[in-house]
Design an enzyme around this catalytic site. Structure first.
Site, PDB file in Angstrom:
ATOM      1  N   ASN A 292       0.659  -1.276   0.109  1.00  0.00           N
ATOM      2  CA  ASN A 292       0.009  -0.025  -0.018  1.00  0.00           C
ATOM      3  C   ASN A 292       0.969   1.228  -0.061  1.00  0.00           C
ATOM      4  O   ASN A 292       2.369   1.126   0.402  1.00  0.00           O
ATOM      5  CB  ASN A 292      -0.978   0.055   1.286  1.00  0.00           C
TER       6      ASN A 292
ATOM      7  N   HIS B 102       5.073   6.510  -6.403  1.00  0.00           N
ATOM      8  CA  HIS B 102       5.327   4.938  -5.718  1.00  0.00           C
ATOM      9  C   HIS B 102       6.747   4.862  -4.924  1.00  0.00           C
ATOM     10  O   HIS B 102       7.816   5.367  -5.854  1.00  0.00           O
ATOM     11  CB  HIS B 102       5.056   3.605  -6.626  1.00  0.00           C
TER      12      HIS B 102
END
Length: 181
Positions: free
Chosen positions: A33, A44
């Protein structure tokens, strides 16, 4: 790199981080997550100390070390990134088993739509819970999603002291070879 206050990071909990995807990827990497730094930046694996980007390069997936802000280049290499659970947290242990299982269900739908050659879940514990496979180990899995094969990789978080960048790069390299990427 932009400095974030604790308040900035706390506010990031409510932000969704867009996937970096395209149809027909060689490998769709799947994090557990988003961390709070990832949610704050929209990139990310953005937390300093996370070894995803260095390991991606060391393993030969990318010709140079990419910064998290360059994640948009991944599809040009046949790569993408998503997460099992969309909710940002400071630590993965803040997630419930139900969130993992629901995330696994949604991930299957995404993979069926995008049809990557390989789904690479980074984090064996997350994979075990999301896909109810208590015996899963790092490496290729018997499970497929349609024609997509599944590989479990070590979690690149700096908190994962069981794996060095070099040993992670070896495992990522095994996937790269299998994926023909």
């Amino acid at each position: 790199m932009t400095r974030f206050t604790a308040a900035d990071l706390e506010a990031a909990r409510d932000r969704l981080v867009p996937d970096v995807v395209a149809d027909g990827l060689h490998v769709l990497f799947c994090g557990i997550n988003p961390g709070l730094m990832t949610a704050a930046t929209g990139h990310h694996f953005a937390r300093p100390g996370n070894r995803f980007w260095p390991v991606l390069h060391l393993s030969g997936f990318t010709p140079r070390l990419l910064e998290p802000s360059e994640q948009g280049e991944l599809p040009s290499y046949g790569l993408g990134i998503t997460n099992v659970v969309a909710r940002a947290t400071a630590r993965a242990d803040e997630l419930s088993a139900d969130e993992y299982r629901e995330g696994g269900r949604l991930l299957v739908t995404k993979v069926e739509r995008l049809r990557p050659r390989w789904l690479a879940v980074v984090g064996v514990t997350a994979y075990r819970v999301a896909f109810d496979d208590r015996k899963a180990a790092v490496g290729p899995q018997e499970r497929t999603i349609g024609s997509t094969r599944v590989w479990v990789l070590p979690n690149p978080s700096g908190l994962n002291a069981h794996w060095t960048a070099a040993t992670m790069a070896e495992e990522f390299g095994r996937l790269r070879d299998a994926a023909g990427a």
